[in-house]
Scaffold this motif. Structure first.
Motif, PDB file in Angstrom:
ATOM      1  N   VAL A 332     -12.719 -18.714 -21.930  1.00  0.00           N
ATOM      2  CA  VAL A 332     -12.025 -18.057 -23.041  1.00  0.00           C
ATOM      3  C   VAL A 332     -11.220 -19.116 -23.791  1.00  0.00           C
ATOM      4  N   ARG A 333     -11.510 -19.228 -25.076  1.00  0.00           N
ATOM      5  CA  ARG A 333     -10.748 -20.121 -25.954  1.00  0.00           C
ATOM      6  C   ARG A 333      -9.798 -19.251 -26.772  1.00  0.00           C
ATOM      7  N   PHE A 334      -8.489 -19.564 -26.706  1.00  0.00           N
ATOM      8  CA  PHE A 334      -7.509 -18.695 -27.345  1.00  0.00           C
ATOM      9  C   PHE A 334      -6.319 -19.493 -27.855  1.00  0.00           C
ATOM     10  N   GLU A 335      -5.597 -18.883 -28.764  1.00  0.00           N
ATOM     11  CA  GLU A 335      -4.369 -19.485 -29.264  1.00  0.00           C
ATOM     12  C   GLU A 335      -3.196 -19.006 -28.410  1.00  0.00           C
ATOM     13  N   ASP A 336      -2.276 -19.901 -28.143  1.00  0.00           N
ATOM     14  CA  ASP A 336      -1.039 -19.577 -27.441  1.00  0.00           C
ATOM     15  C   ASP A 336       0.100 -19.856 -28.419  1.00  0.00           C
ATOM     16  N   LEU A 337       0.580 -18.814 -29.087  1.00  0.00           N
ATOM     17  CA  LEU A 337       1.565 -18.993 -30.141  1.00  0.00           C
ATOM     18  C   LEU A 337       2.895 -19.489 -29.603  1.00  0.00           C
ATOM     19  N   ASP A 338       3.265 -19.033 -28.406  1.00  0.00           N
ATOM     20  CA  ASP A 338       4.551 -19.450 -27.855  1.00  0.00           C
ATOM     21  C   ASP A 338       4.555 -20.943 -27.524  1.00  0.00           C
ATOM     22  N   GLU A 339       3.420 -21.444 -27.047  1.00  0.00           N
ATOM     23  CA  GLU A 339       3.312 -22.878 -26.718  1.00  0.00           C
ATOM     24  C   GLU A 339       2.798 -23.691 -27.900  1.00  0.00           C
ATOM     25  N   GLN A 340       2.414 -23.008 -28.971  1.00  0.00           N
ATOM     26  CA  GLN A 340       1.925 -23.648 -30.198  1.00  0.00           C
ATOM     27  C   GLN A 340       0.738 -24.585 -29.932  1.00  0.00           C
ATOM     28  N   ARG A 341      -0.253 -24.013 -29.251  1.00  0.00           N
ATOM     29  CA  ARG A 341      -1.437 -24.819 -28.956  1.00  0.00           C
ATOM     30  C   ARG A 341      -2.650 -23.916 -28.784  1.00  0.00           C
ATOM     31  N   ILE A 342      -3.819 -24.539 -28.876  1.00  0.00           N
ATOM     32  CA  ILE A 342      -5.077 -23.878 -28.557  1.00  0.00           C
ATOM     33  C   ILE A 342      -5.399 -24.176 -27.101  1.00  0.00           C
ATOM     34  N   ASP A 343      -5.702 -23.147 -26.336  1.00  0.00           N
ATOM     35  CA  ASP A 343      -5.968 -23.305 -24.907  1.00  0.00           C
ATOM     36  C   ASP A 343      -7.383 -22.848 -24.603  1.00  0.00           C
ATOM     37  N   GLU A 344      -7.891 -23.327 -23.506  1.00  0.00           N
ATOM     38  CA  GLU A 344      -9.216 -22.922 -23.048  1.00  0.00           C
ATOM     39  C   GLU A 344      -9.171 -22.825 -21.530  1.00  0.00           C
ATOM     40  N   GLN A 345      -9.483 -21.629 -20.992  1.00  0.00           N
ATOM     41  CA  GLN A 345      -9.419 -21.414 -19.545  1.00  0.00           C
ATOM     42  C   GLN A 345     -10.659 -20.671 -19.071  1.00  0.00           C
ATOM     43  N   ASP A 346     -10.967 -20.865 -17.797  1.00  0.00           N
ATOM     44  CA  ASP A 346     -12.076 -20.153 -17.164  1.00  0.00           C
ATOM     45  C   ASP A 346     -11.538 -18.922 -16.439  1.00  0.00           C
ATOM     46  N   PHE A 347     -12.277 -17.831 -16.533  1.00  0.00           N
ATOM     47  CA  PHE A 347     -11.916 -16.581 -15.876  1.00  0.00           C
ATOM     48  C   PHE A 347     -13.139 -16.026 -15.153  1.00  0.00           C
ATOM     49  N   ASP A 348     -12.874 -15.210 -14.129  1.00  0.00           N
ATOM     50  CA  ASP A 348     -13.964 -14.556 -13.400  1.00  0.00           C
ATOM     51  C   ASP A 348     -14.402 -13.265 -14.074  1.00  0.00           C
ATOM     52  N   MET A 349     -13.492 -12.667 -14.849  1.00  0.00           N
ATOM     53  CA  MET A 349     -13.783 -11.404 -15.513  1.00  0.00           C
ATOM     54  C   MET A 349     -12.908 -11.296 -16.759  1.00  0.00           C
ATOM     55  N   VAL A 350     -13.454 -10.688 -17.811  1.00  0.00           N
ATOM     56  CA  VAL A 350     -12.694 -10.436 -19.032  1.00  0.00           C
ATOM     57  C   VAL A 350     -12.809  -8.957 -19.372  1.00  0.00           C
ATOM     58  N   VAL A 351     -11.653  -8.341 -19.680  1.00  0.00           N
ATOM     59  CA  VAL A 351     -11.601  -6.916 -20.030  1.00  0.00           C
ATOM     60  C   VAL A 351     -11.177  -6.793 -21.486  1.00  0.00           C
ATOM     61  N   LEU A 352     -11.976  -6.073 -22.285  1.00  0.00           N
ATOM     62  CA  LEU A 352     -11.724  -5.921 -23.713  1.00  0.00           C
ATOM     63  C   LEU A 352     -11.132  -4.544 -24.006  1.00  0.00           C
ATOM     64  N   ALA A 353      -9.931  -4.514 -24.575  1.00  0.00           N
ATOM     65  CA  ALA A 353      -9.288  -3.253 -24.976  1.00  0.00           C
ATOM     66  C   ALA A 353      -9.791  -2.901 -26.373  1.00  0.00           C
ATOM     67  N   THR A 354     -10.869  -2.144 -26.424  1.00  0.00           N
ATOM     68  CA  THR A 354     -11.559  -1.882 -27.685  1.00  0.00           C
ATOM     69  C   THR A 354     -10.842  -0.827 -28.522  1.00  0.00           C
ATOM     70  N   ALA A 355     -11.088  -0.902 -29.829  1.00  0.00           N
ATOM     71  CA  ALA A 355     -10.441   0.001 -30.777  1.00  0.00           C
ATOM     72  C   ALA A 355     -10.866   1.447 -30.560  1.00  0.00           C
ATOM     73  N   VAL A 356      -9.950   2.337 -30.890  1.00  0.00           N
ATOM     74  CA  VAL A 356     -10.222   3.779 -30.871  1.00  0.00           C
ATOM     75  C   VAL A 356     -10.727   4.176 -32.254  1.00  0.00           C
ATOM     76  N   GLN A 357     -11.806   4.950 -32.288  1.00  0.00           N
ATOM     77  CA  GLN A 357     -12.329   5.415 -33.565  1.00  0.00           C
ATOM     78  C   GLN A 357     -12.601   6.906 -33.513  1.00  0.00           C
ATOM     79  N   ALA A 358     -12.734   7.495 -34.682  1.00  0.00           N
ATOM     80  CA  ALA A 358     -13.034   8.927 -34.768  1.00  0.00           C
ATOM     81  C   ALA A 358     -14.386   9.198 -34.127  1.00  0.00           C
ATOM     82  N   PRO A 359     -14.536  10.336 -33.446  1.00  0.00           N
ATOM     83  CA  PRO A 359     -15.809  10.628 -32.785  1.00  0.00           C
ATOM     84  C   PRO A 359     -16.923  10.894 -33.784  1.00  0.00           C
TER      85      PRO A 359
END
Length: 849
Positions: A332-359
């Motif tokens: 996962v490549r992501f921005e870390d605003l508090d540290e003011q840097r671009i970070d890249e880390q390895d993970f075993d699993m990623v969970v996506l909190a997807t948007a809610v939409q009208a049915p």
């Protein structure tokens, strides 16, 4: 007029509205397009922030809906036409056949022999089901259904396969049923509770959903957590079945995104915090949450966020740019605003909190009902005295996610509000008696039945249930003991009734969760079995054992045995009690004359009850009297207040202004209040609507700058002094044990837009922007586009983050990582809210947090 209400949608909002209406004597028809009611809540493991078992809360309600004589459930059904007007609607319904009759015993013999495997929608397609199936163990209606779209017998191919019918013991599978039936119902009102859907995560190609099995949606992860889910409550990687050691949870996937959905999906932050907490609780050592703003706006939400951080979850303010597979997992490549840097880390699993939409189909349903859609795709509500539950068509009300994303507490609150509004269109009510089982009269020698509930993993994840059941079997007076996955579910309640009758049980012990929430459920079980409801003893294994001793499972098991032993001993001493009836005062007392109290009083009076409204100020309206506009809708506060005062007068509410409740006491059906002017009021019910008080802002007393509050600003329009205005959020909120005040962000952004339109230079200083309600996120964007500057200050109280120096405010900008000096002519403090000073709640013995 009518005695009935149609409810479209059988999720938690529809279920709550149905129960409120049925208990109030209305007849209810729930029209649910799926095979069972319960909605998304039935698929959840736990609810935030209390971590209560989701199905334990909802299953008793589903069971009650299924058995209530005033409620009819039409599953696999849709509305095709609505004609008429408020008080007299004619509703046409099309119901698809399930091809299984009500004689179904849920024995499950049909499912193994069915040759058609399909993805199980209830398990977010992480497990399979057959063409003949029951959606989930606690499903209501309880009969199996046949998915004719995938069955080998789909017309005109009748009987190429009849394996399920051959093995069905009660012979309840009937392929000769017509494919659909057309029905018609009359109703005085309609409540729309269509639920929501999650967006397809594969639309965000940069996040790689669908390219690797260990990139999951939030609902897929939820089903992994659930003890009744595809992995039995174990968090494992779908790729190899191993437990992950490092998880990333990504918020705002498709939400607050110009490419997909501009709005905030409202509850993703909190369920993601819940997921982080549960992952840590499951033994996963490294959990990272990537977020934009944490919108912990509800009661106890901020405290739960803090608790999750203290448990070890890492919260990183920033968004991923991409998620890609690697040899060992995911990068996962992501921005870390508090540290003011671009970070890249390895993970075993990623969970996506997807948007809610009208049915799907909401637009077509809106056309059928004569209702329009908003720009966000949800039904358009009319923001009047009904809040957001009113629609453009009188007699049709919206609840839950009909008008936009809502969490469970807000959905339930709206459902009850919609039910109250619907009752005003009915002219008949009835309360059919519930049939009791044949009375059990042999009570002299105790014969105790013990049922030990797993409560999913709430209890069984800590306590050895088999040992407890075996222990109970050998206790004196115990004639029967067994375990159950969820004792509160409708099918297991029926199982308890059957065992009571078969085993001659005359005392019942339920070892499960809190009697505060479930005692009524199990007393109804006793009633149906013919056992006196007061020959029940509940043992609270969840709250008093498994939640307390989860780090010592062996000790928790021994304590559970001891608690069950005490419960059995106490049950043997119980004697039957008889209920009595007493007259109820057919009047209501509403305490507090703000907008909430005014709406409640008007509704009660419109239902035909004598209603008294007590307000200690000489004038009604509460804080609303001091507002000019309501954000984000722009609705005139004065216009709304004028309208509601007229409604109050029309309904005949008896108003007691300028007085207070001096003393109040009594019990349900018979309360007595004495007012400070000597008047006495008898009421059967009391509504507490005392509102809240603005925080007393003393933090910036003595500052060289002219300082006012956001309420004082409302009284200045359009003559606001100064050209440079700085607005400070969270003054008096989120400190000293107080949580978010919920309204402040939307209020200050609305004011900032108006100030900017007047040509002023406007800066907003904030901790988190919590614009969660409908159109609020769009207002946030509008403010930024119009030139309002937003500066995030450190996560500390405002008085610690800001320094006043002559004509400037100095603050550390978290984005820049440096102090900034903001020239200011006028400093506006967005005040938090605190509980009112009052004695009524203590006199009524109503608990306060």
């Amino acid at each position: 007029m009518s005695d009935s209400v149609i409810i479209i949608g059988g999720g938690i909002a529809g279920v709550q509205a149905a129960l409120d209406l049925a208990e109030a004597g209305a007849r209810v028809v729930i029209v649910e397009k799926g095979p069972s009611i319960g909605g998304k809540m039935a698929a959840l493991d736990k609810n935030f922030p209390t971590l209560d078992c989701s199905v334990c809360i909802e299953a008793p309600k589903l069971s009650e809906v299924g058995e209530h004589p005033n409620i009819e459930v039409l599953n696999n059904a849709e509305i095709t036409r609505v004609e008429g007007e408020a008080g007299d609607f004619t509703v046409s319904i099309r119901q698809k056949a399930g091809f299984v009759t009500d004689e179904c015993t849920r024995c499950g013999e049909c499912e193994p022999v069915c040759p058609v495997p399909l993805a199980n929608e209830f398990d977010a397609a992480m497990a399979s089901r057959k063409a003949v199936y029951t959606p989930y163990p606690q499903a209501v209606p309880g009969a199996y259904v046949i998915d004719m779209d995938n069955c080998l017998n789909e017309p005109p191919n009748y009987w190429p396969c009849h394996r399920c019918a051959e093995v069905c013991p009660p012979q309840c599978i009937d392929f000769s049923m017509p494919l659909e039936t057309k029905l018609e119902r009359r109703a005085g009102a309609v409540i729309v509770c269509p639920g929501f859907e999650s967006m397809d995560a594969s639309r965000l190609g940069e996040y790689g959903y669908g390219t690797h099995p260990d990139i999951l949606t939030a609902m897929e992860f939820e089903r992994l957590l659930t003890s009744a889910g595809p992995t039995g409550g174990e968090i494992v990687r779908p790729s190899d079945g191993q437990h992950p050691k490092k998880i990333a949870i990504v918020l705002c996937v498709g939400s607050r995104d110009q490419r997909f959905f501009k709005y905030c999906s409202r509850f993703c932050c909190m369920y993601s915090i819940k997921h982080a907490f549960q992952a840590l609780d499951h033994g996963i050592p490294d959990v990272t949450v990537l977020y934009m703003d944490v919108r912990a706006y509800g009661k106890g939400f901020d405290a739960f966020w803090q608790r999750t951080e203290e448990e070890g979850a890492k919260f990183v303010r920033g968004r991923p740019s991409r998620i890609t597979p690697n040899e060992n997992g995911l990068t996962v490549r992501f921005e870390d605003l508090d540290e003011q840097r671009i970070d890249e880390q390895d993970f075993d699993m990623v969970v996506l909190a997807t948007a809610v939409q009208a049915p799907d189909g909401l637009g077509a349903l809106g056309e059928t009902l004569g209702l329009g859609l908003g720009e966000d795709g949800f039904l358009q509500s009319e923001e009047t005295g009904f809040g957001l539950i009113g629609s453009s068509r009188q007699g049709i009300y919206l609840a839950g996610c009909a008008a936009g994303p809502k969490d469970i507490p807000d959905s339930v609150a709206e459902a009850s509000g919609a039910a109250a509004a619907a009752l005003c269109h009915l002219d008949e009510r009835s309360w059919p008696e519930i049939e009791a089982g044949e009375p059990i009269t042999d009570l002299v020698k105790p014969r105790v039945g013990v049922f030990v509930c797993h409560c999913g993993s709430n209890i069984a994840g800590v306590v050895d249930i088999d040992r407890v059941v075996d222990f109970a079997t050998h206790l004196p007076n115990v004639v029967y003991a067994q375990d159950q996955k969820f004792s509160c579910a409708g099918n297991t309640q029926g199982e308890i009734v059957d065992r009571i009758r078969e085993q001659g049980v005359n005392r019942l012990v339920i070892a499960a969760c809190s009697p505060k929430t479930h005692e009524g459920t199990f007393r109804r079980v006793c009633f149906k079995a013919g056992l006196n409801p007061y020959l029940l003893e509940m043992v609270n294994l969840r709250n008093q054992d498994s939640w307390v001793h989860k780090e010592d499972k062996d000790a928790a098991t021994y304590k559970a045995m001891d608690m069950v032993r005490m419960g059995v001993e106490k049950a043997a001493l119980l004697v039957p009690l008889e209920t009595t009836r007493q007259p109820m005062a057919q009047a209501a007392l509403v305490i507090g004359g703000g907008i909430a109290g005014m709406v409640a009083a008007t509704n009660l009076a419109d239902q035909g009850y004598e209603t008294h409204l007590v307000e200690r100020e000489p004038e009604l309206g509460g804080v609303l009297r001091f507002l000019d506009e309501i954000a984000p809708s722009g609705l005139s506060a004065h216009g709304l207040l004028k309208q509601q005062r007229a409604e109050l007068l029309r309904a005949g509410v008896k108003v007691h202004a300028g007085v207070e409740v001096e003393h109040i006491g009594g019990h349900i059906g018979d309360f007595n209040a004495r007012l400070t002017d000597g008047a006495e009021i008898a009421a059967g019910a009391v509504v507490l609507a005392m509102g809240a008080e603005p925080h007393e802002a003393t933090e910036f007393d003595g500052a060289a700058l002219r300082t006012i509050t956001n309420l004082e600003l409302e009284s200045l329009w359009p003559e606001v002094p100064g050209d440079r205005v700085t607005v400070v959020g969270c003054v008096g909120s989120r400190e000293g044990g107080a949580g978010c005040s919920r309204y402040c962000c939307e209020s200050m952004i609305g004011q900032a837009i108006r100030l900017r339109e007047m040509g002023k230079k406007v800066r907003v200083l904030y901790r988190d922007i919590r614009t969660f309600s409908r159109q609020a996120e769009e207002s946030y964007e509008e403010a930024a586009r119009k030139g309002v500057q937003f500066v995030r200050y450190p996560d500390v109280p405002a008085q610690q983050a800001l320094r006043i120096k002559r004509d400037s405010v100095i603050v550390h900008d978290e984005l820049l990582g440096a102090d900034v000096k903001i020239p200011t002519d006028l400093l506006v403090l967005a005040l938090g809210l605190k509980p009112p000073t009052e004695e009524v709640s203590s006199q009524l013995k109503v608990s306060r947090s």
